[in-house]
Design an enzyme around this catalytic site. Structure first.
Site, short mmCIF file in Angstrom:
data_model
loop_
_atom_site.label_atom_id
_atom_site.label_comp_id
_atom_site.label_asym_id
_atom_site.label_seq_id
_atom_site.Cartn_x
_atom_site.Cartn_y
_atom_site.Cartn_z
N GLY A 36 9.73 -2.51 4.70
CA GLY A 36 9.89 -1.72 3.47
C GLY A 36 9.36 -0.32 3.63
N SER A 38 10.97 2.49 3.64
CA SER A 38 11.86 3.57 3.19
C SER A 38 11.39 4.24 1.90
CB SER A 38 13.28 3.04 2.99
OG SER A 38 13.29 2.06 1.97
N ASN A 118 4.67 -4.90 4.15
CA ASN A 118 4.60 -4.14 2.90
C ASN A 118 5.75 -4.44 1.94
OD1 ASN A 118 4.14 -1.52 1.19
ND2 ASN A 118 6.22 -1.33 2.02
N SER A 170 -1.90 -7.38 -3.68
CA SER A 170 -2.00 -6.65 -4.95
C SER A 170 -3.24 -7.13 -5.70
CB SER A 170 -0.75 -6.97 -5.80
OG SER A 170 -0.96 -6.61 -7.15
N TYR A 183 5.06 -13.09 -9.19
CA TYR A 183 4.43 -12.02 -8.39
C TYR A 183 3.00 -12.40 -8.02
CZ TYR A 183 3.21 -7.22 -7.04
OH TYR A 183 2.82 -6.09 -6.35
N ALA A 185 1.60 -15.36 -7.92
CA ALA A 185 1.56 -16.49 -6.98
C ALA A 185 1.90 -16.03 -5.57
CB ALA A 185 2.54 -17.58 -7.43
N ILE A 216 -0.14 1.88 -8.42
CA ILE A 216 0.08 3.02 -7.53
C ILE A 216 1.35 3.74 -7.96
CG2 ILE A 216 0.46 3.73 -5.13
CD1 ILE A 216 -2.31 2.44 -5.57
P1 NAI Z 1 9.07 0.31 -3.51
O1 NAI Z 1 10.06 -0.38 -4.35
O2 NAI Z 1 8.92 1.80 -3.59
O3 NAI Z 1 9.36 -0.06 -1.98
C1 NAI Z 1 9.66 -1.36 -1.60
C2 NAI Z 1 10.19 -1.35 -0.18
O4 NAI Z 1 10.44 -2.70 0.19
C3 NAI Z 1 11.50 -0.59 -0.03
O5 NAI Z 1 11.52 0.05 1.23
C4 NAI Z 1 12.55 -1.71 -0.03
O6 NAI Z 1 13.72 -1.38 0.69
C5 NAI Z 1 11.76 -2.82 0.65
N1 NAI Z 1 12.30 -4.14 0.35
C6 NAI Z 1 12.41 -4.76 -0.85
N2 NAI Z 1 12.96 -5.98 -0.68
C7 NAI Z 1 13.21 -6.13 0.65
C8 NAI Z 1 13.79 -7.14 1.45
N3 NAI Z 1 14.24 -8.29 0.92
N4 NAI Z 1 13.91 -6.92 2.78
C9 NAI Z 1 13.48 -5.76 3.34
N5 NAI Z 1 12.90 -4.77 2.64
C10 NAI Z 1 12.77 -4.96 1.32
O7 NAI Z 1 7.69 -0.44 -3.81
P2 NAI Z 1 6.17 0.00 -3.65
O8 NAI Z 1 5.65 0.26 -5.00
O9 NAI Z 1 5.99 1.00 -2.60
O10 NAI Z 1 5.54 -1.40 -3.17
C11 NAI Z 1 5.29 -1.69 -1.82
C12 NAI Z 1 4.38 -2.91 -1.74
O11 NAI Z 1 3.17 -2.64 -2.42
C13 NAI Z 1 4.96 -4.15 -2.39
O12 NAI Z 1 4.63 -5.28 -1.63
C14 NAI Z 1 4.28 -4.19 -3.73
O13 NAI Z 1 4.20 -5.50 -4.25
C15 NAI Z 1 2.91 -3.67 -3.36
N6 NAI Z 1 2.17 -3.13 -4.47
C16 NAI Z 1 2.62 -2.05 -5.17
C17 NAI Z 1 1.90 -1.58 -6.25
C18 NAI Z 1 2.33 -0.39 -7.03
O14 NAI Z 1 1.72 -0.11 -8.06
N7 NAI Z 1 3.34 0.34 -6.64
C19 NAI Z 1 0.65 -2.23 -6.68
C20 NAI Z 1 0.26 -3.35 -5.87
C21 NAI Z 1 1.01 -3.77 -4.81
#
Ligand code: NAI
Length: 276
Positions: A36, A38, A118, A170, A183, A185, A216
């Site tokens: 992830g 991108s 991630n 998280s 989420y 779990a 974030i």
């Molecule tokens: P985002 O939506 O900006 O990025 C998610 C990334 O994961 C993207 O690159 C997407 O292409 C990739 N992705 C999603 N499903 C996929 C799949 N099946 N196969 C391959 N790639 C996949 O999300 P964000 O906010 O940057 O989150 C990143 C991580 O951080 C996640 O695991 C999220 O749960 C965790 N997180 C985020 C928080 C926030 O407030 N933004 C808080 C706590 C944890």
């Protein structure tokens, strides 16, 4: 002696590269695989590692033209930092795709020293209304995906007796709220996986840790979460603000660095005091 070597290099016309004055991370030349990568936190992690001279492989979910453009843009920014880059779409929910991706990364970049799990999604709903696909989609992405990648790199890291794995869990893996049973779990499960992998891979010098971000500021959050929820999160965090992807990336970098060589199996909240 030093002068003599310089003179010799001058004679044969070999150019020396300027070395950074001090690089505490000692990561230059390693290869990191970021799932992830991108957007959001994954992108910040990839850029931060590249800044330290780490070659980057990242995958993303192809959900349309915009997702491909996002990935290309990240790759361009990484290449501008003079590291090698390999990227393509790969669905972390599919174990065969994951195995193929890991093999290709090794072929293209010559190895893997760092894995950052991630990729993650949320599909919020009260649990009595939660559909099977909402449960499965989240658990398979956030938990199965990390397992598939960890399993795929484990033989390589064990054989080279070196590796750093960082899982992005998280605060909601440690404390829940309404509407996020799937989420919560999945992220609590990821903490269990982190500890198990730390136990099993530690004897071969592989560190496995997790970061637990609070709220974030990524587009996923700013586009998808109601503003009153964000206001509440800001108030709850004792530092009185939301985090930035960069805040998480810095801690991931630390966990991948030599400075953290004696840390394994821990979960570091990056939440501005949200959990206090
Ligand atoms: P985002 O939506 O900006 O990025 C998610 C990334 O994961 C993207 O690159 C997407 O292409 C990739 N992705 C999603 N499903 C996929 C799949 N099946 N196969 C391959 N790639 C996949 O999300 P964000 O906010 O940057 O989150 C990143 C991580 O951080 C996640 O695991 C999220 O749960 C965790 N997180 C985020 C928080 C926030 O407030 N933004 C808080 C706590 C944890």
């Amino acid at each position: 002696m030093h002068d003599a070597v310089e003179a010799l290099l001058d004679e044969v016309g070999v150019e020396t590269q300027p070395q950074p004055l001090f690089d505490s991370t000692r990561l230059r030349g390693q290869v990191a695989l970021v799932t992830g990568g991108s957007s959001g936190i994954g992108r910040a992690v990839a850029l931060e590692l590249a800044r330290c001279g780490v070659h980057i492989a990242f995958c993303f979910l192809d959900s349309g033209a915009q997702s491909r453009l996002d990935a290309q843009e990240v790759a361009q920014r990484l290449r501008a930092m003079e590291v090698r880059v390999f990227f393509r779409s790969c669905d972390v929910r599919d174990s065969r795709e994951v195995r193929d991706f890991v093999r290709e990364v090794q072929e293209e970049l010559g190895g893997i020293q760092i894995l950052v799990n991630n990729a993650g999604i949320g599909r919020d709903s009260a649990l009595w209304r939660m559909e099977d696909h909402e449960w499965e989609g989240v658990v398979r992405t956030n938990l199965d995906g990390a397992f598939f990648f960890t399993r795929a790199v484990a033989p390589l890291m064990r054989a080279q007796e070196y590796g750093k794995i960082v899982n992005v869990t998280s605060v909601h893996g440690l404390r829940s709220e309404f509407g996020i049973a799937n989420y919560s779990a999945s992220k609590a499960g990821l903490i269990g996986l982190t500890r198990s992998a730390a136990v099993e891979l530690g004897p071969r010098n592989v560190n496995v840790n997790a970061v637990a971000p609070g709220y974030i500021r990524t587009t996923r959050l700013t586009d998808g979460v109601p503003s009153e929820v964000l206001d509440r999160a800001r108030e709850r965090a004792v530092l009185g603000r939301l985090g930035d992807p960069q805040d998480v990336a810095g801690v991931v970098l630390f966990l991948c660095s030599e400075a953290a060589r004696h840390i394994t199996g821990v979960v570091i909240p990056v939440d501005g005091g949200y959990l206090l």
